[in-house]
Motif scaffolding. Sequence first.
Motif, PDB file in Angstrom:
ATOM      1  N   THR A 163       0.802  -1.228   0.000  1.00  0.00           N
ATOM      2  CA  THR A 163       0.000   0.000   0.000  1.00  0.00           C
ATOM      3  C   THR A 163       0.832   1.276   0.000  1.00  0.00           C
ATOM      4  O   THR A 163       0.329   2.334  -0.381  1.00  0.00           O
ATOM      5  CB  THR A 163      -0.940   0.029   1.218  1.00  0.00           C
ATOM      6  N   VAL A 164       2.094   1.198   0.408  1.00  0.00           N
ATOM      7  CA  VAL A 164       2.892   2.412   0.564  1.00  0.00           C
ATOM      8  C   VAL A 164       3.125   3.139  -0.756  1.00  0.00           C
ATOM      9  O   VAL A 164       3.251   4.370  -0.788  1.00  0.00           O
ATOM     10  CB  VAL A 164       4.244   2.086   1.248  1.00  0.00           C
ATOM     11  N   PHE A 165       3.133   2.402  -1.860  1.00  0.00           N
ATOM     12  CA  PHE A 165       3.395   3.034  -3.154  1.00  0.00           C
ATOM     13  C   PHE A 165       2.158   3.698  -3.755  1.00  0.00           C
ATOM     14  O   PHE A 165       2.229   4.279  -4.837  1.00  0.00           O
ATOM     15  CB  PHE A 165       3.955   1.991  -4.135  1.00  0.00           C
ATOM     16  N   GLU A 166       1.024   3.616  -3.054  1.00  0.00           N
ATOM     17  CA  GLU A 166      -0.194   4.245  -3.529  1.00  0.00           C
ATOM     18  C   GLU A 166      -0.409   5.632  -2.924  1.00  0.00           C
ATOM     19  O   GLU A 166      -1.383   6.301  -3.240  1.00  0.00           O
ATOM     20  CB  GLU A 166      -1.402   3.351  -3.210  1.00  0.00           C
ATOM     21  N   LEU A 167       0.498   6.061  -2.058  1.00  0.00           N
ATOM     22  CA  LEU A 167       0.339   7.383  -1.451  1.00  0.00           C
ATOM     23  C   LEU A 167       0.457   8.469  -2.516  1.00  0.00           C
ATOM     24  O   LEU A 167       1.364   8.436  -3.346  1.00  0.00           O
ATOM     25  CB  LEU A 167       1.417   7.603  -0.381  1.00  0.00           C
ATOM     26  N   ASP A 168      -0.460   9.434  -2.494  1.00  0.00           N
ATOM     27  CA  ASP A 168      -0.371  10.545  -3.436  1.00  0.00           C
ATOM     28  C   ASP A 168       0.105  11.825  -2.753  1.00  0.00           C
ATOM     29  O   ASP A 168       0.274  12.850  -3.410  1.00  0.00           O
ATOM     30  CB  ASP A 168      -1.710  10.782  -4.139  1.00  0.00           C
ATOM     31  N   GLU A 169       0.321  11.757  -1.460  1.00  0.00           N
ATOM     32  CA  GLU A 169       0.903  12.872  -0.725  1.00  0.00           C
ATOM     33  C   GLU A 169       2.088  12.368   0.086  1.00  0.00           C
ATOM     34  O   GLU A 169       2.054  11.266   0.628  1.00  0.00           O
ATOM     35  CB  GLU A 169      -0.124  13.516   0.210  1.00  0.00           C
ATOM     36  N   ARG A 170       3.101  13.174   0.153  1.00  0.00           N
ATOM     37  CA  ARG A 170       4.281  12.795   0.928  1.00  0.00           C
ATOM     38  C   ARG A 170       3.940  12.732   2.411  1.00  0.00           C
ATOM     39  O   ARG A 170       3.318  13.652   2.952  1.00  0.00           O
ATOM     40  CB  ARG A 170       5.388  13.828   0.697  1.00  0.00           C
TER      41      ARG A 170
END
Length: 475
Positions: A163-170
């Motif tokens: 799931t970590v690679f789906e973040l759209d905000e830092r």
Amino acid sequence: MSEIINADLCVIGGGSGGLSVAAGASQMGADVVLIEKGKMGGDCLNYGCVPSKSIIAAGHAADVIRRSGRFGVNGTEPAVDFLKVREHIRSVIAGIAPHDSVERFEGLGVKVLQEAAVFSGPREAKAGDSIVRAKRFVVCTGSSAAVPPIDGIQDVPFLTNETVFELDERPEHLIVIGGGPIGAELAQAHRRLGAKVTLLEMFRVLGKDDPEVTEFARRRLVEDGVAIREGIKIVSVGGGGNQISVEIEADGQTETITGSHLLVAAGRRANVDGLNLEAAGVSYSPRGIEVDARLRTSNKRIFALGDVAGGLQFTHVAGYHAGIVIRNALFRLPAKACHDFVPWVTFTDPEIAHVGLTEAQAKEKFGDDVKVLRWSFEENDRARAERETEGLVKIVVGKRGKILGASIGGPRAGELLQPWVLALSQKLKIGAMANAIAPYPTLSEVSKRVAGSYYTDALFGERTRKIVRFLQKFG
């Protein structure tokens, strides 16, 4: 009415190993069925190697800008658009995906069933409305992130490699549980992209590799601004939303660390749930499916490979296993897997690469017959030109120059490891590496130089000096 499909080989799992078996077997003339319930390409393409190396590349790009002042180029703090970083990751995956797609494999003659596989007998598995009866099965369902039994962790939102690679905000502050390769790589990448990062490890960060070699990566993590807490116990996790709190204990004192996001990178577990392996007569444990040297399970017509087989969890191991399975399942050759010379790389900056025995392992096995060779990247002209001199090549040598192991911590260590993998697998001695010509100026010279140091004492000792002086008397 269920559709009954008869096949020579049924592969369960469309990850790296399963796809290699399916493609190879089909092209060799076997009738193959491939069952995959999730995304083709498995963990490596979608949640592991490919996205992680993509975000590492983005972090590296930011770091190059940040540190370019050392070359006389104006360095500045880079502006990071995290949504575009996510687009970069997705673009890399999308570029590789057609090679692993259903369409490609159907084009190779493989029948692909996009369903969950459940064994219903020793030679039969159900997949949706289909029943597959095959002469042989191969289970390659991989592994998933293990969630440690920490008080409260199931009550808070947390990230894994899925799931970590789906973040759209830092993340404002990413707390990482687990200081192994995955945790260290992602901690450094996110820090370089501007996030505050705290890395929590119960023992020692990157503890499975030689500490003399990993020290360079650990030092760079600290220089990059990653807050490392080692030798701690995680007592509990709490909070929610963008306020995650982790209570830790160190030296009898408790402390609470608060962050915006929590990443769990504390090991892997084999994907065996839901397969109904009991019906197939396949023995397994929480570590994975039990296999022999030929990768056969307790049901000799069923093979298991890669992560689910409970051994070294690397994509290249699954690919290697695929070749062993094909030789056994298709050609009836008693091929056995050998894991003595499996290399691995941790893609921190600098990288850490290893094959064979470490110094500690070699000395435990061979005692005083072990000689350790070291060569610093500070002695390499290319490394100096690129201002990447932090690193070490460490080679373990036994009797009569036998190479026992190699560990490299330094720039592009993974690329530099391959000659040592070849040397170990082909039983070459240290002289073969010392006599090879290395192009100048390249980082690869470090391998030649460290190998040549094996002969330093003999070449430049008093005995050699006496021989030279004696011979010079004859004109």
